[in-house]
Design an enzyme around this catalytic site. Structure first.
Site, PDB file in Angstrom:
ATOM      1  N   HIS A 185       0.826  -1.213   0.000  1.00 17.83           N
ATOM      2  CA  HIS A 185       0.000   0.000   0.000  1.00 17.83           C
ATOM      3  C   HIS A 185       0.862   1.266   0.000  1.00 17.83           C
ATOM      4  CE1 HIS A 185      -3.729  -2.270   0.667  1.00 17.83           C
ATOM      5  NE2 HIS A 185      -3.030  -3.001   1.504  1.00 17.83           N
TER       6      HIS A 185
ATOM      7  N   ASN B 229     -10.349  -3.143   1.847  1.00 16.04           N
ATOM      8  CA  ASN B 229     -10.000  -3.091   0.429  1.00 16.04           C
ATOM      9  C   ASN B 229     -11.250  -2.814  -0.397  1.00 16.04           C
ATOM     10  OD1 ASN B 229      -7.230  -3.770   0.772  1.00 16.04           O
ATOM     11  ND2 ASN B 229      -7.736  -5.943   0.877  1.00 16.04           N
TER      12      ASN B 229
END
Length: 689
Positions: free
Chosen positions: A74, A147
């Protein structure tokens, strides 16, 4: 040559490659042989994890500390400030004020991200998108770290380092960057049957979103809600974008990454600057032990979801992002999310992946942000009082005041510092625990293909075709034939037609189905909620029309089109032969947003050509202008055009192939019709599917 079998599966469906297969023994960093590298130590099945598991701790700690200063995963993210407003109280299920106080606006910070790429990678990589929200509640910070996909690749946190190692650039060559189309990833995936449901999602258009504003978000795991009486319910969290879902097609993604690798960042920045604040609804699926016991799959398995047809999503609030960050590093880069950050009334299930994340995230933030005082950084600090006896360490911004830095002490309530609060302090759910201390995978986790099949059959033909194309593309980049064949063998267990399509695209025969720990359930019904195209946006709001203009174009037609698009909530960007803009036929000057060479049609949701015959004839000699129209047609976009623009259609041989997605802009009624049609975003009939 016969295909080599995959790794043997245990009763829970976990693959095991052992020294019996000729491998050398795996050890810890202390040289201690490892018995099980697939599952962490638990109390019962699936049970909470146990701190005794030194192999898991060592493996996860080492993984957490592999990169500085950017995130291991990320790394490429973008964020904004906003608020959450509750519209429907869950007081029956939870004592959390953020979920019971209707109408109160709670400040929050939301960060979106890709997973595999580094900070400099492009926005439109085919990848899962992180969707992390930090609520600054009156009872402390709650981090909902999820997510844009409701399931995950793996079932046990023990495998997270292996998953990410396989997805990242291959260690000997340092590429590819921000993509999974390489041997290591598909080797790991093809040996991990539990990942097959997630494979269907990542090969879908969900992983190439048009905008961060047009993505769904999910908490992924099953959490607990705990009410004032100590009663527990299970919950799954959903974020639903108010403007609907939308993705690009793969060819667009490739070209956008070249034209504007910051496409998602720019889109979010501009939307907030214009006051077009992105908004999502927060929804929940709440259920009890009775439902969990009768559900076809284990609700603690992060590779599974609960179809909305079985438990509808109840909308309880909304999130609005209305303020950009003041400094990218101080906020977007330094924000620290932890799945273990919950407030009273919210708890955890025994999901083995969630349990491992709770353990790992705190350690990750301590390493990445230089020490244990990362909550002193403003973006991470609670907005309610924070009182502890914790002191010193790297970057300590505040320490206990006075003489007392311990408790119990006898310095009194004025000077003695804080104490525990038995009435309002966080109360863990008193879940009965009984089981052997073992590293294992519960047998209820062993069905790896049924929901993968359910997801695939829930898609439209267009979406299924895109998934097949994506698999062929990714696997065609894999050099080792054995890996390609093994992956197709898994697909046979999901859908024979899909397996045949991918095999044909790779130029191989469809292999026998991979041996499954559990047979695929053929009777799971399609779930329309899983398809993007079955749930289209309701308008053109938040989208952008690219209008290719030239000098002496009709001011009346342009102004009418612009007014109609803006009335529908959309935006108009002017593309012109030069960045200076154009002078319309009434001598009005219109500045250009893009020069044709730098404003390809991939940047827009629909396009319109408003050219004079002379200009169209001239543009027909310009490759960027021809690409503008050709790509719009190839990407199934709606194309508006004035009659004088036909020269450009003729130049690319498209004049005889125009379809219902090509709409002539003449009278006001035709402009109104065009704006109505572009709300559909794509003219999929052009695909013939």
């Amino acid at each position: 040559m016969p295909m080599k079998p995959g790794a043997p599966l245990d009763k829970g469906g976990a693959p095991h490659q052992t020294t019996k297969d000729g491998y050398e023994a795996m050890t810890t960093q202390q040289g201690v042989p490892v018995r099980d590298d697939q599952n962490h130590l638990k109390a019962g099945t699936p049970g909470p994890m146990l701190m005794d598991d030194f192999h898991f701790r060592e493996k996860m700690f080492h993984f957490d500390h592999e990169r500085i200063p950017e995130r291991v995963v990320h790394a490429r993210g973008y964020a904004a400030h906003g608020f959450f407003e509750l519209t429907d109280s869950l007081e029956e299920f939870t004592s959390a004020k953020v979920l019971t106080e209707v109408g109160k606006k709670v400040p929050l910070f939301t960060r979106f991200s890709t997973v595999a790429g580094n900070k400099g990678s492009p926005d439109l990589a085919r990848d899962v998108r992180g969707f992390a929200v930090k609520f600054y509640t009156d009872e402390g910070n709650w981090d909902l770290v999820g997510n844009n996909i409701p399931v995950f690749f793996i079932q046990d946190a023990m495998k997270f380092p292996d998953l990410i190692h396989s997805a990242k650039a291959e260690p000997d060559r340092g590429f590819p960057q921000a993509q999974t189309a390489h041997d290591n990833f598909w080797d790991f995936i093809s040996l991990s049957p539990e990942a097959m449901h997630m494979v269907m999602w990542i090969m879908s258009d969900r992983t190439i979103p048009r905008s961060l504003r047009f993505m769904e978000g999910f908490g992924v795991h099953t959490f607990r809600l705990i009410n004032a009486k100590g009663k527990s319910s299970f919950v799954k969290f959903h974020w639903k974008p108010k403007m609907g879902m939308q993705s690009v097609v793969w060819n667009e993604a490739v070209k956008i990454n070249g034209a504007d690798p910051d496409f998602h960042r720019r889109d979010l920045w501009n939307a907030i600057e214009m006051g077009d604040f992105p908004e999502w609804e927060l929804g929940v699926q709440i259920f009890d032990d009775k439902f969990a016991d009768k559900f076809a799959f284990d609700v603690r398995d992060a590779t599974k979801l609960i179809p909305e047809e079985e438990i509808p999503v109840r909308i309880i609030g909304r999130m609005v992002l209305d303020r950009r960050v003041d400094n990218f590093f101080a906020e977007t880069e330094q924000v620290a999310f932890c799945t273990g950050n919950v407030v009273p009334g919210i708890g955890f299930s025994d999901d083995p992946l969630l349990q491992g994340r709770n353990f790992s995230y705190l350690d990750t933030q301590i390493k990445r942000l230089g020490g244990p005082n990362f909550t002193h950084i403003p973006i991470n600090a609670p907005k309610c009082p924070m009182r502890t006896f914790q002191q010193d360490g790297h970057m300590a911004m505040k320490n206990p005041v006075g003489r007392a830095n311990y408790e119990p002490n006898s310095w009194g309530t004025k000077d003695g510092g804080p104490r525990e609060d038995p009435d309002n302090g966080y109360q863990h759910f008193a879940e009965p625990i009984n089981g052997k201390k073992e590293a294992l995978r519960p047998e209820s986790f062993a069905d790896h293909y049924s929901q993968a099949r359910q997801f695939y059959i829930s898609q439209t033909e267009v979406e299924q075709a895109h998934m097949g194309d994506a698999l062929v593309f990714e696997l065609s980049k894999v050099e080792k034939a054995e890996i390609r064949e093994r992956m197709v063998a898994h697909l046979v267990n999901i859908d024979k037609g899909l397996a045949d399509t991918v095999a044909e695209g790779l130029g191989i025969k469809t292999p026998m189905a991979m041996k499954a720990a559990r047979p695929t359930m053929q009777d799971l019904p399609a779930s329309d909620a899983l398809s993007m195209l079955k749930n289209p946006p309701k308008s053109f709001a938040g989208r952008k029309l690219g209008v290719f203009l030239c000098d002496d174009a009709s001011a009346e037609s342009f102004n009418a089109l612009k007014e109609a698009v803006e009335k529908a909530g959309g935006m108009v960007a002017v593309v012109a032969p030069t960045i200076n803009g154009v002078d319309l036929d009434d001598r009005t000057h219109v500045p250009a947003d893009e020069k044709i060479d730098g404003g390809p049609s991939v940047l827009f949701d629909a396009v319109a050509l408003m050219l004079t015959e002379e200009c169209a004839d001239d543009m027909a000699k310009k490759p960027p202008a021809k690409d503008f129209l050709n790509d719009a047609f190839a990407h199934y976009k709606y194309i508006g055009y004035t009659p004088d623009s036909m020269k450009l259609f003729e130049a690319i041989g498209m004049a005889d192939h125009m379809d219902g997605g090509c709409i002539e802009l003449g009278k006001p009624a035709s402009i109104k019709s065009f704006v109505s049609e572009i709300a559909n975003l794509r003219f999929w009939d052009r695909d013939g599917a």
